[in-house]
Design a protein around this motif. Sequence first.
Motif, short mmCIF file in Angstrom:
data_model
loop_
_atom_site.label_atom_id
_atom_site.label_comp_id
_atom_site.label_asym_id
_atom_site.label_seq_id
_atom_site.Cartn_x
_atom_site.Cartn_y
_atom_site.Cartn_z
N VAL A 49 0.87 -1.18 0.00
CA VAL A 49 0.00 0.00 0.00
C VAL A 49 0.90 1.23 0.00
O VAL A 49 1.73 1.40 0.89
CB VAL A 49 -0.92 0.01 1.23
CG1 VAL A 49 -1.70 1.32 1.30
CG2 VAL A 49 -1.89 -1.16 1.16
N VAL A 50 0.80 2.06 -1.02
CA VAL A 50 1.69 3.22 -1.14
C VAL A 50 0.97 4.52 -0.80
O VAL A 50 1.62 5.51 -0.47
CB VAL A 50 2.28 3.32 -2.57
CG1 VAL A 50 3.25 2.19 -2.81
CG2 VAL A 50 1.21 3.31 -3.63
N VAL A 51 -0.34 4.54 -0.92
CA VAL A 51 -1.10 5.74 -0.51
C VAL A 51 -2.18 5.28 0.46
O VAL A 51 -3.13 4.61 0.08
CB VAL A 51 -1.74 6.45 -1.73
CG1 VAL A 51 -2.51 7.69 -1.26
CG2 VAL A 51 -0.69 6.83 -2.75
N LYS A 52 -1.96 5.63 1.72
CA LYS A 52 -2.86 5.16 2.77
C LYS A 52 -4.16 5.96 2.73
O LYS A 52 -4.13 7.20 2.67
CB LYS A 52 -2.17 5.34 4.12
CG LYS A 52 -2.84 4.63 5.25
CD LYS A 52 -2.39 3.20 5.36
CE LYS A 52 -2.96 2.55 6.62
NZ LYS A 52 -2.87 1.11 6.56
N GLY A 53 -5.26 5.28 2.77
CA GLY A 53 -6.55 5.96 2.82
C GLY A 53 -7.13 5.91 4.23
O GLY A 53 -6.51 5.40 5.16
#
Lengths: 314, 498
Positions: A49-53
Amino acid sequence: MHREPDQAHAIPRITRRWALWLIAVSAGLSLSTIVFYSIVMDVSQPYAVVVKGDAIDPTAASKPVVRIAVISRYPPTVTFRGYQPIMDYLTARTPYRFELLLGSDYAEALQHLLSGKAAAVFLGSYLYARERERADIIPILKPLNEQGEAVTRSVLFVRSTSTARAIGDLRGRRLALPSAESYSANWAVAELLPSNGLAEGGLAAVQNFAHHHTVIAKVLNGSFDAGITREHLIKDLVGSSIRVIATSVPIPSPPIVVRRTETPAVIAAIREALLEVGRDEERRRILTKDWDIEFVHGFAPAAAEDYEPVRRWR
Amino acid sequence: MNAVAFAGVDTMHGSLRARILAFTGAVLIILLLLISQVLLYQWRDVIIAKERDAVIAVSQTFSVTLLDALIREERTPAAREGILQTSVDDFLRSLREVAYVSIADPTGQLLAVGPVLSADQVPHGNSGPASTEGIGTRIYADPAFGWVLEVHMPLRIGQRSWGAATIGFNAEPIREEVRRLFMFLFLTTMIVSAVTLVVLYLLATRLTRSLSRLVQEMDRVDLVPGSDVAATQPGDDVAFLFHRFDLMKRRIETSRRQLEDAQRQVYQAEKLASIGRLASGVAHQVNNPLNGIRSCLYAIDKEPSHVAQTKEYVGLIGEAITSIETVVQKLLGFARTPLATKGETDVAVMTRKVADLFDVRLREKQVRLTLDVANDLPPAAIDPQLFQEIVMNLLLNSYDAVGNGGSVRIEARRSDEESLVVAVSDDGMGIAAEDQARIFEPFFTTKEIGQGTGLGLSVCQSIVESHGGRLSVSSEPGRGATFQFLLPIERCHERPDH
């Protein structure tokens, strides 16, 4: 008899040794280069996961569902982006899980409320004023504007490059209007155009569009010469690409409406949670950063009498 | 000699230069390779991150369209599978870099895919973990699409989720960029390495050339007083070495002169000591003729008119004086300090001379001396005086070691083509094993104080070894001892045509 090797043709031992070393080193370097090349060219990377939501609230699934309808003043995606955060806030602050219920037009949103599919609805001021006598509905909250007042305005605007400086300059031109159920459209048709002599045949074209954003887009792309919309929607465009040439009187901001017979706990939960938004300025700014711009300044309690001017004007 | 020396210089020159090139070059190339590797890895990560950011941006843009389509389909069920699939198809058509797209609802059920490769093929791209909490990526080699950079994009607004989109992008551009980077760094490393090696070669050549000059000068230098090394350019490092080498050579010359003086004094001291020990025998040899002379003089004095008798006695006196002269000449010959160490010695003659000097003392002690010296021995390459001194010392030691009635044997024979061997053995008390190891040390003696200087064997060993020979001892306590020394044969004798 001992025979000496032919020194003239023999490769000196030191040269042979260095040659062997050179061959070995060259072979080693070549092999390591090939191996390294194959390693470098393998660009595979495991899933990460590179962009955490935002994390999913695990407790929300177990709560009873309460749906809130929204009139179709904006396109569905825009509506979800501006209203879903409000639903998430209500879910987090109340014992209910709130879900949006979009209407395909203003009437369907009201129908969702009246049929009981929705417990509340973000309604327009004009529609509420018109329907309050026919339906047993009450307003509970209305949004505040930047000045902390629960009022809004409609505006007539043109492109900043337009030669129209006043409403009279629009004669023979095209006008884009939002939904016929909206206050803005009715203000134009019932008051603004007639009072300026443009009611009957004064304009080349008058057309209603489902969403305010469509009206703005139509004017900006040149399809229409002027448009009517809500003041806060073009705030960032005024001065750069849009010029306002007429403004309505302040009217009460669009209310959140419930059926009078709705569960009081649900009404109280919605009212309390949304009124709390504006009590702490710092917290409000963080909390409402993804909300629709109309609601970022918080809410005020609403009463049926607040919309009396709209009803009288209608 | 010079040819050998210069060959050595060339070898040293080549070896040193090769080592400098090999080791320094190897270290530099390995460092360059390591730096290149680190750069390549870091650069590759940057390329991947850049490409990943780009495809995420594209995916996020596309997700707006997908959300719009999903919401529209949600609001108008009749349009289901129409709007979403159309959006996917349009996206695939508009971007050639996109390999595949699959849209799944929150339960994982596929809503739209593209392209469909075959009717029974499970749509690709949904094999990754279905995380809904963020945008995930991976790079893998797909059997159908080759290298793929896959983006897993949750389709969410706030807490509302419509599922997720999995979008595969062609990752070959990443590999192509990495390939170009690899080739660039590889060629750069090779060029820099080559330039470095050339620079190293030039530096090493320059350094070793200076050293070679020094070695050549050193080979040319003879340790003869007054011969200086060749002058070099002042300020040069090698000139400094030359200067220091010259100083060292002078110190060596001084030390050698001092050593020669000391050795000369030691020889003389030992010789005088030997003479002292011979003195009683010599005195006897002188005393007997003197007594004869005295008797003759007495008889002549008694009868001076007896002419015939007087003539006879005068003749006897002359013989006695001749005998004394002979003894004195022998003694003087032994005592004379050798001025040169080179020469040739008739071993048989010189051995007998020494034996003659000892004759009286041996007879006094009733010691039997046996000479076993071959008559056809070639001359030894040694000064006769020094040879005499060696034999004298060894004979004195044997004399001291044997008791009354003992025996001493002197043997001289040819050892091989190159050398002679002379052995002096006795049947005396012998030498203890622990003393044999120290017996050639200067001032080591087992004799009583005043009986020996402890220098005799040490001097003998120095003389023998300085002539290229070897002195050794073998002994068993109580069963006598044998001192044996090898001397080279004088080559002039072997090669009369020389």
